[in-house]
Design a protein around this motif. Sequence first.
Motif, PDB file in Angstrom:
ATOM      1  N   TYR A  72     -42.115   4.454  25.208  1.00 57.52           N
ATOM      2  CA  TYR A  72     -41.611   4.290  26.558  1.00 57.52           C
ATOM      3  C   TYR A  72     -40.990   2.781  26.586  1.00 57.52           C
ATOM      4  O   TYR A  72     -42.192   1.590  26.165  1.00 57.52           O
ATOM      5  N   GLY A  73     -39.938   2.485  27.635  1.00 55.19           N
ATOM      6  CA  GLY A  73     -39.807   0.986  27.087  1.00 55.19           C
ATOM      7  C   GLY A  73     -40.307   0.956  28.835  1.00 55.19           C
ATOM      8  O   GLY A  73     -39.952   1.593  30.395  1.00 55.19           O
ATOM      9  N   SER A 131     -29.810   6.500  22.806  1.00 53.56           N
ATOM     10  CA  SER A 131     -31.002   6.842  22.984  1.00 53.56           C
ATOM     11  C   SER A 131     -31.345   5.033  23.671  1.00 53.56           C
ATOM     12  O   SER A 131     -30.234   4.467  23.271  1.00 53.56           O
ATOM     13  N   TYR A 132     -32.195   5.573  24.345  1.00 62.60           N
ATOM     14  CA  TYR A 132     -32.218   4.159  25.290  1.00 62.60           C
ATOM     15  C   TYR A 132     -32.754   3.302  24.605  1.00 62.60           C
ATOM     16  O   TYR A 132     -31.470   2.084  25.100  1.00 62.60           O
ATOM     17  N   ARG A 133     -33.127   2.889  23.852  1.00 61.95           N
ATOM     18  CA  ARG A 133     -33.628   2.151  23.017  1.00 61.95           C
ATOM     19  C   ARG A 133     -31.963   1.208  22.168  1.00 61.95           C
ATOM     20  O   ARG A 133     -31.368   0.294  22.157  1.00 61.95           O
ATOM     21  N   GLN A 134     -31.157   2.183  22.185  1.00 58.16           N
ATOM     22  CA  GLN A 134     -29.835   2.087  21.116  1.00 58.16           C
ATOM     23  C   GLN A 134     -28.934   1.371  22.101  1.00 58.16           C
ATOM     24  O   GLN A 134     -28.217   0.357  21.986  1.00 58.16           O
ATOM     25  N   ARG A 158     -30.237   0.035  24.934  1.00 54.28           N
ATOM     26  CA  ARG A 158     -30.455  -1.177  25.068  1.00 54.28           C
ATOM     27  C   ARG A 158     -29.707  -2.128  24.061  1.00 54.28           C
ATOM     28  O   ARG A 158     -29.827  -3.489  23.803  1.00 54.28           O
ATOM     29  N   GLY A 159     -30.030  -2.229  22.894  1.00 52.84           N
ATOM     30  CA  GLY A 159     -29.354  -3.083  21.516  1.00 52.84           C
ATOM     31  C   GLY A 159     -27.557  -3.510  22.004  1.00 52.84           C
ATOM     32  O   GLY A 159     -28.270  -4.566  21.581  1.00 52.84           O
ATOM     33  N   TYR A 193     -36.788  -6.167  28.501  1.00 51.45           N
ATOM     34  CA  TYR A 193     -37.465  -4.482  28.259  1.00 51.45           C
ATOM     35  C   TYR A 193     -38.609  -4.865  27.699  1.00 51.45           C
ATOM     36  O   TYR A 193     -38.807  -4.872  26.766  1.00 51.45           O
ATOM     37  N   ARG A 245     -41.654  -2.814  25.257  1.00 50.35           N
ATOM     38  CA  ARG A 245     -42.516  -1.172  24.109  1.00 50.35           C
ATOM     39  C   ARG A 245     -43.260  -1.018  24.611  1.00 50.35           C
ATOM     40  O   ARG A 245     -44.399  -2.344  24.455  1.00 50.35           O
ATOM     41  N   LEU A 251     -38.057   5.945  25.101  1.00 47.02           N
ATOM     42  CA  LEU A 251     -36.767   4.946  23.977  1.00 47.02           C
ATOM     43  C   LEU A 251     -36.364   5.926  23.257  1.00 47.02           C
ATOM     44  O   LEU A 251     -35.274   5.350  23.141  1.00 47.02           O
ATOM     45  N   ASP A 252     -35.948   7.605  23.534  1.00 51.54           N
ATOM     46  CA  ASP A 252     -35.073   8.061  22.920  1.00 51.54           C
ATOM     47  C   ASP A 252     -34.858   8.973  24.014  1.00 51.54           C
ATOM     48  O   ASP A 252     -34.045   9.949  23.445  1.00 51.54           O
TER      49      ASP A 252
END
Length: 356
Positions: free
Chosen positions: A181-182, A291-294, A296-297, A314, A316, A339-340
């Motif tokens: 998770y973030g 994904s959430y991580r992407q 956010r990037g 955020y 991790r 994160l995914d």
Amino acid sequence: MVGKFDEYRSKRDFSKTPEPHSDGTGDQDGGRFVVHEHHARNLHWDLRLEHDGVLLSWALPRGIPQLPDNSANRLAVHTEDHPLEYIDFEGEIQAGEYGAGKMTIWDSGRYEAEKLRSDEVIATLLGKRMRGRYALFQTRGKNWMIHRMNPPLDPGRVLMPDDLRPMLPRRGKLPRNQEAYGFEIAWGGLRTLVWCEPGHIRKCEARGLDEPVSLFPELRPVARALGMTEAVLDGELVVMGGDGRPSASKLRERKRASSESVAKRLSGESPATLMLFDVPFLDGRRTMELSYRQRRGLLEGLGLAGDSWQTPSYHRGDGAELLDAARERGLAGLVAKRLDSRYEPGRSDSWIKVEA
């Protein structure tokens, strides 16, 4: 030739502005164009086409259309002819002068005209950014429209959607597998979606409010900060109290402003900040499947940090540690986001709101 620049000269004091003072003898290479990004009172772009010893000029307050769709057409205001020397001009026009603000070259290149009349232009522009077949046509007086005629450079580009709804967290406890998770601060503010087109906010939605931008005028410049970038931004509007923590009472006061003049006064007394955490649409692409991580990037890559908007980081993992810090600061809690996780409008188990 001198008469062609009478209007141009009449608007400028060349002892104060760095703009070129032409005598009509500039280099006449033929077939060039330039697009200036002009940070004047209102951000806009100036398209200039070299023709018959002058630069034919249009101001584009809504940027350049990227799709051959009539709904993507943009206003083009015909302005005075500019001297050829202006094709290389960049500089700062000082305050108080006509067109005051910073002007830079956004793109330049050559163009091939199929039609060039007093009320219509059809041309293929061959720049690095503005590349394609365009039509400019007069609608009324100085008001024209600019329309893209061929497919976009990005074949996957789509129109900005109007029907996006926010993704909402469910309430719960810290997840066991925190590394998946973030974690973000839950600000306890007003959830807000902002549709940004070049130079302006097309639409803004916040729960329970009809016209959020009228109540929170400090939001308007966020589109200016994005320049030509189109984006739907997701975040929370927060008003800080004197103790540096989000104030629910001050936020309620801002939401109840009885008029735009009151809202403007309150924006100075109790300014709001949009805490950004997602971008479900960016530059012609729905990013909801990423994904959430992407996402956010992508959001962090926009570099959105200003007086009235921020992109808080955020974390991790380390959710328990961040939750303790939120409690110590008197904040609402955390939101844990897988994160995914994709961006799924409506309530989702992929996001968990953990109260402090």
